[in-house]
Design an enzyme around this catalytic site. Sequence first.
Site, PDB file in Angstrom:
ATOM      1  N   ASP A   1      68.220  -4.642 -36.063  1.00  0.00           N
ATOM      2  CA  ASP A   1      68.004  -3.343 -35.599  1.00  0.00           C
ATOM      3  C   ASP A   1      67.717  -3.530 -33.952  1.00  0.00           C
ATOM      4  O   ASP A   1      66.977  -2.748 -33.274  1.00  0.00           O
ATOM      5  CB  ASP A   1      66.628  -2.652 -36.154  1.00  0.00           C
ATOM      6  CG  ASP A   1      65.490  -3.753 -36.185  1.00  0.00           C
ATOM      7  OD1 ASP A   1      65.512  -4.866 -35.545  1.00  0.00           O
ATOM      8  OD2 ASP A   1      64.378  -3.225 -36.321  1.00  0.00           O
TER       9      ASP A   1
ATOM     10  N   ASP B   1      55.796 -14.197 -38.993  1.00  0.00           N
ATOM     11  CA  ASP B   1      55.670 -13.940 -37.476  1.00  0.00           C
ATOM     12  C   ASP B   1      54.158 -13.946 -37.269  1.00  0.00           C
ATOM     13  O   ASP B   1      53.695 -14.729 -36.284  1.00  0.00           O
ATOM     14  CB  ASP B   1      56.253 -12.484 -36.949  1.00  0.00           C
ATOM     15  CG  ASP B   1      55.547 -11.497 -37.856  1.00  0.00           C
ATOM     16  OD1 ASP B   1      55.278 -11.644 -39.033  1.00  0.00           O
ATOM     17  OD2 ASP B   1      55.892 -10.259 -37.287  1.00  0.00           O
TER      18      ASP B   1
END
Length: 441
Positions: free
Chosen positions: A207, A285
């Site tokens: 994305d 992350d």
Amino acid sequence: MLKQTRLALAGAALFLAWNGLLLLFLWSRPGAAPGARPAQNSQLLPAQLLQLAQDAEAELRLQRELLLQIQRFGQSRQLQRRQHRTPRPPPPRREAEEPPVIPVLVLACDRSSVRRCLDKILRYRPSARRFPVIVSQDCGHAETAGVIASYGAAVAHIRQPDLSDVAVPPEHRKFQGYYKISRHYRWALGQVFRTFRYRAAIVVEDDLEVAPDFFEYFQAVLPLLQRDPSLWCASAWNDNGKEGLVDPGRAELLYRTDFFPGLGWLLLAELWDELEPKWPPAFWDDWMRQPEQRRGRSCVRPEVSRTMTFGRKGVSHGQFFDQYLKFIKLNDRFVPFTQLDLSYLKKDEYERFFLQQVYSAPEVKLEELQKDAAPDAAPARLQYRGRDSFKALAKALGLMDDLKSGVPRAGYRGIVSVVCRGRRVFLAPPSDWTGYDPSWS
């Protein structure tokens, strides 16, 4: 060889000349003293001839020895030159240094809008050989697979083989998607570094849209990562890169940051060697932002982002998207980073000039910043003295105010550089800052 021949000819000429003069001398010698009688001359002639022959023989021996000495001298000089001559290596072949190959790993799942991501990547990449594109697909989504397949040989399409649910703790059932993402990352990075054996890779999610100088940027910062052990990644993303908070006129400006940005990032194979054995089952992350993984290292990030996200749909259900992410300014001006001197990003040099720049700026109050600044207003420093102080000031400036293990987004040594009403502002802790407090989360 030519010098030896000349020396021998000169010696031979000298030899012949000397003997010619000698014979002329001998032939011109008088046979007797003036007034001598002929009888006496006839008696002296054999003795004189014998003496002449003996003298000539002696001279010939002398000249032969002289000629031999000349020859031996020439041979010894040639031998000395051979023994002391330094061999010259062949001239080096000048071959243009091959630019490194940096694959782009695109992680995809069930978004057919991956086409927007791939279109820009293929449009802006300068070389298919130097920047091969690998699309790793999870989820088994047929429509998305069809979109990827439509690019043919322009991309390599690999599929994550394990599509089963991941066993998660009961309290994490709603986070099943984060576990699958982490599993996919581990498998895909393993393919890049273990199966394909690349030495570096750029990681992009499906994305993201990239900027025109996306590849130029990563090609330029790769040598920094390879040479500076205090750096562990480079990112195309500025967490506080919203329009109005950055200076698009300084698109060439790069920073060090202690916060792992992700969203289009470069890592080396050596880092994967370190991370793979302990890769987390979920929330990869945030795991990267923990002190145990960061280990005091930093990333490089730009003033103006080289990626922007268009993916409101995802496992985070649009968290931060409407408030921050959709407003990120994507750079639209090509910067020739490979022609610029980026040595200022080395740790010692960067801290020397960056800290001096920050703490030499005058400290101001928030109220002063909120007034319209003059176009040429000098940089200013807005100081915070605790977690709550930071969050209040960050929110007032329009920054993302969350902290991970005490590290602010885009921060370096606790300092966040931002533009406020056209003026450069450093949101900074006191100059005696000693480190991050992990409890600030």
